[in-house]
Design a protein around this motif. Structure first.
Motif, PDB file in Angstrom:
ATOM      1  N   TYR A   1       6.209  20.286 -15.331  1.00  6.38           N
ATOM      2  CA  TYR A   1       7.298  19.831 -14.384  1.00  6.38           C
ATOM      3  C   TYR A   1       6.800  19.534 -13.384  1.00  6.38           C
ATOM      4  CZ  TYR A   1      11.148  20.586 -11.440  1.00  6.38           C
ATOM      5  OH  TYR A   1      11.835  20.642 -10.233  1.00  6.38           O
ATOM      6  N   LYS A   2       7.065  18.149 -12.871  1.00 13.32           N
ATOM      7  CA  LYS A   2       6.674  17.442 -11.638  1.00 13.32           C
ATOM      8  C   LYS A   2       7.649  17.309 -10.662  1.00 13.32           C
ATOM      9  CE  LYS A   2       3.883  14.842 -15.061  1.00 13.32           C
ATOM     10  NZ  LYS A   2       3.269  13.289 -15.274  1.00 13.32           N
ATOM     11  N   ARG A   3       7.040  17.691  -9.390  1.00 14.28           N
ATOM     12  CA  ARG A   3       7.885  17.428  -8.084  1.00 14.28           C
ATOM     13  C   ARG A   3       7.412  16.529  -7.335  1.00 14.28           C
ATOM     14  NH1 ARG A   3      12.915  19.230  -6.825  1.00 14.28           N
ATOM     15  NH2 ARG A   3      13.306  19.241  -4.799  1.00 14.28           N
ATOM     16  N   GLU A   4       7.708  15.449  -6.659  1.00  7.68           N
ATOM     17  CA  GLU A   4       7.239  14.708  -5.557  1.00  7.68           C
ATOM     18  C   GLU A   4       7.223  15.241  -4.149  1.00  7.68           C
ATOM     19  OE1 GLU A   4       7.587  10.036  -3.948  1.00  7.68           O
ATOM     20  OE2 GLU A   4       8.934  10.946  -5.381  1.00  7.68           O
ATOM     21  N   PHE A   5       6.258  15.344  -3.392  1.00 11.90           N
ATOM     22  CA  PHE A   5       6.334  15.892  -2.087  1.00 11.90           C
ATOM     23  C   PHE A   5       6.613  14.745  -1.293  1.00 11.90           C
ATOM     24  CE2 PHE A   5       2.903  19.321  -3.892  1.00 11.90           C
ATOM     25  CZ  PHE A   5       4.203  19.928  -4.267  1.00 11.90           C
ATOM     26  N   SER A   6       5.794  13.775  -1.277  1.00 13.09           N
ATOM     27  CA  SER A   6       5.807  12.691  -0.080  1.00 13.09           C
ATOM     28  C   SER A   6       5.154  11.213  -0.764  1.00 13.09           C
ATOM     29  CB  SER A   6       5.244  12.957   1.224  1.00 13.09           C
ATOM     30  OG  SER A   6       3.868  13.089   0.921  1.00 13.09           O
ATOM     31  N   SER A   7       5.792  10.235  -0.186  1.00 19.28           N
ATOM     32  CA  SER A   7       5.059   8.825  -0.594  1.00 19.28           C
ATOM     33  C   SER A   7       5.177   7.939   0.797  1.00 19.28           C
ATOM     34  CB  SER A   7       5.758   8.305  -1.779  1.00 19.28           C
ATOM     35  OG  SER A   7       5.622   8.822  -3.122  1.00 19.28           O
ATOM     36  N   THR A   8       4.271   7.112   0.863  1.00 20.28           N
ATOM     37  CA  THR A   8       4.446   6.014   2.053  1.00 20.28           C
ATOM     38  C   THR A   8       5.339   5.516   1.957  1.00 20.28           C
ATOM     39  OG1 THR A   8       1.792   6.413   1.923  1.00 20.28           O
ATOM     40  CG2 THR A   8       2.914   4.384   3.155  1.00 20.28           C
TER      41      THR A   8
ATOM     42  N   ASN B   1       0.713  -1.295   0.108  1.00 21.19           N
ATOM     43  CA  ASN B   1      -0.114  -0.076  -0.209  1.00 21.19           C
ATOM     44  C   ASN B   1       0.927   1.252   0.130  1.00 21.19           C
ATOM     45  OD1 ASN B   1      -2.153   1.497   0.116  1.00 21.19           O
ATOM     46  ND2 ASN B   1      -2.482   1.582   2.391  1.00 21.19           N
ATOM     47  N   CYS B   2       0.534   2.152  -0.692  1.00 25.56           N
ATOM     48  CA  CYS B   2       1.158   3.473  -0.735  1.00 25.56           C
ATOM     49  C   CYS B   2       0.376   4.791  -1.198  1.00 25.56           C
ATOM     50  CB  CYS B   2       2.430   3.346  -1.889  1.00 25.56           C
ATOM     51  SG  CYS B   2       3.443   4.942  -2.011  1.00 25.56           S
ATOM     52  N   THR B   3       0.666   5.822  -0.768  1.00 25.31           N
ATOM     53  CA  THR B   3      -0.051   7.163  -1.250  1.00 25.31           C
ATOM     54  C   THR B   3       0.850   8.165  -1.293  1.00 25.31           C
ATOM     55  OG1 THR B   3      -2.151   6.584   0.497  1.00 25.31           O
ATOM     56  CG2 THR B   3      -1.587   8.893  -0.292  1.00 25.31           C
ATOM     57  N   SER B   4       0.992   8.862  -2.403  1.00 27.90           N
ATOM     58  CA  SER B   4       1.806   9.555  -3.145  1.00 27.90           C
ATOM     59  C   SER B   4       1.249  10.800  -3.354  1.00 27.90           C
ATOM     60  CB  SER B   4       2.603   9.188  -4.415  1.00 27.90           C
ATOM     61  OG  SER B   4       3.128   8.155  -4.263  1.00 27.90           O
ATOM     62  N   HIS B   5       1.900  12.220  -3.195  1.00 24.35           N
ATOM     63  CA  HIS B   5       1.592  13.392  -3.313  1.00 24.35           C
ATOM     64  C   HIS B   5       2.574  14.263  -4.162  1.00 24.35           C
ATOM     65  CE1 HIS B   5      -1.444  13.059   0.015  1.00 24.35           C
ATOM     66  NE2 HIS B   5      -0.545  12.374   0.551  1.00 24.35           N
ATOM     67  N   TRP B   6       2.002  15.040  -5.123  1.00 23.92           N
ATOM     68  CA  TRP B   6       3.130  15.832  -6.048  1.00 23.92           C
ATOM     69  C   TRP B   6       2.411  17.038  -6.478  1.00 23.92           C
ATOM     70  CZ3 TRP B   6       0.378  11.571  -7.654  1.00 23.92           C
ATOM     71  CH2 TRP B   6      -0.307  11.692  -8.853  1.00 23.92           C
ATOM     72  N   GLY B   7       3.346  17.871  -6.964  1.00 26.76           N
ATOM     73  CA  GLY B   7       2.786  19.180  -7.468  1.00 26.76           C
ATOM     74  C   GLY B   7       3.524  19.247  -8.940  1.00 26.76           C
ATOM     75  N   GLU B   8       2.736  20.064  -9.820  1.00 27.79           N
ATOM     76  CA  GLU B   8       3.007  20.327 -10.970  1.00 27.79           C
ATOM     77  C   GLU B   8       2.900  21.811 -11.690  1.00 27.79           C
ATOM     78  OE1 GLU B   8       0.892  17.730 -13.895  1.00 27.79           O
ATOM     79  OE2 GLU B   8       1.265  15.779 -12.680  1.00 27.79           O
TER      80      GLU B   8
END
Length: 314
Positions: A203-210, A175-182
């Protein structure tokens, strides 16, 4: 003594400031020169219509074609659709929903990674073109993305460098939950009537993932590969403008303003003054000509009398 000196300075400053106003008043009261037209002094309020965009311009539905092509030539792809509102043809709140799929097999380690899951992106676009009435757009936008998914990892037998031994592994349902911005930059053009198409660079940047006890996800639906904390992406979308049969004129309003213009009476007075000046000039010319003719006739009579007198004396 000091008080009188201050009074003199204050009076001098006031006179200096009021001098332009007095000069303007004197200029306004000066008589008109020949051929000069008077300035209009009377104004009336008239209505002036100015076109503007209605706040709500409808909404659009779009489908991303680039995600399908990407899956055809690589291990990752997505099906994506979007709903976007149009506010004054300037601001575009948008919601993007998709289903991402990634089946990858590492060439060196032979580790297989599989994920199939939906994702959601929320954000807005801003039309940077100055002319908001046209159908083509150039926009900048921001997105927030989230995906909740389960991924599987499997691989061949590998030797443990510390404890020794080897065993194949196959782990499902991590299980995983990911957040990112573009950050999005794109262009949109009209094809035919309500159909548009657009290109965009993301342009994408990952904020956090489980965090997982086994391994970090190699690919996040809607984001892409996680080799680095940032990555680039793109989209090519076909757009349909849903406005429920609204005509283009219904997307625009007419703003009525009152402006001051010279009144008809002022124009009539100006024309009367011009006609009066012309008549006076004509009368002056006629009087001058009459005076010249009178003078010439008088001079002729005097010369005739002088000639007759000389003959009598002879």
């Amino acid at each position: 003594m000091k008080r009188n000196f201050l009074h003199i300075i204050v009076v001098a400053i006031i006179c200096f400031l009021c001098q332009p106003l007095l000069a303007q008043e004197q200029n306004d009261n000066e008589p008109l020169m020949p051929g000069e037209t008077p300035k209009p002094t009377k104004y009336v309020a008239v209505e002036q219509e100015d076109e503007y965009l209605v706040f709500f311009q409808g909404f659009t539905l779009s489908a991303d074609v680039f995600g399908l092509l990407q899956y055809a030539i690589s291990d990752y792809g997505a099906l994506e659709a979007a709903l976007r509102l149009n506010l004054k043809n300037t601001y575009f709140p948008i919601a993007e929903v998709g289903y991402g799929r990634c089946h990858t097999n590492d060439f060196n380690t032979k580790v297989q990674y599989k994920v199939n899951a939906p994702y959601l992106r929320l954000g807005f676009d801003y039309n940077v073109l100055k002319d908001k009435f046209q159908d083509n757009r150039l926009y900048l936008g921001l997105r927030y993305g989230i995906s909740m998914f389960n991924y599987n990892i499997s691989g061949p037998a590998m030797t443990d460098p510390i404890w020794g031994g080897s065993a194949a592994f196959d782990i499902d349902g991590i299980n995983c939950t990911s957040h990112w911005g573009e950050v999005v930059f794109g262009a949109e053009v009209k094809i035919y009537r309500n159909f548009h198409m657009s290109w965009a660079v993301r342009y994408k940047r990952e904020f956090s993932s489980t965090k997982s006890d086994y391994a970090k996800p190699s690919c996040i639906p809607g984001y892409g590969y996680t080799t680095k904390s940032n990555c680039w992406g793109g989209s090519y979308s076909l757009i349909f403008d849903l406005n429920w049969g609204k005509k283009k004129s219904h997307k625009r309003g007419v703003k009525v303003e009152l402006i001051d213009v010279p009144s008809a009476e002022t124009e009539v007075e100006r024309f009367d003054n011009e006609e009066t000046e012309e008549q006076e000039q004509k009368l002056n010319i006629e009087d001058t000509q009459a005076n010249n003719e009178t003078g010439n006739s008088a001079n002729g009579a005097d010369s005739n009398e002088g000639d007759s007198g000389e003959e009598t004396q002879e």
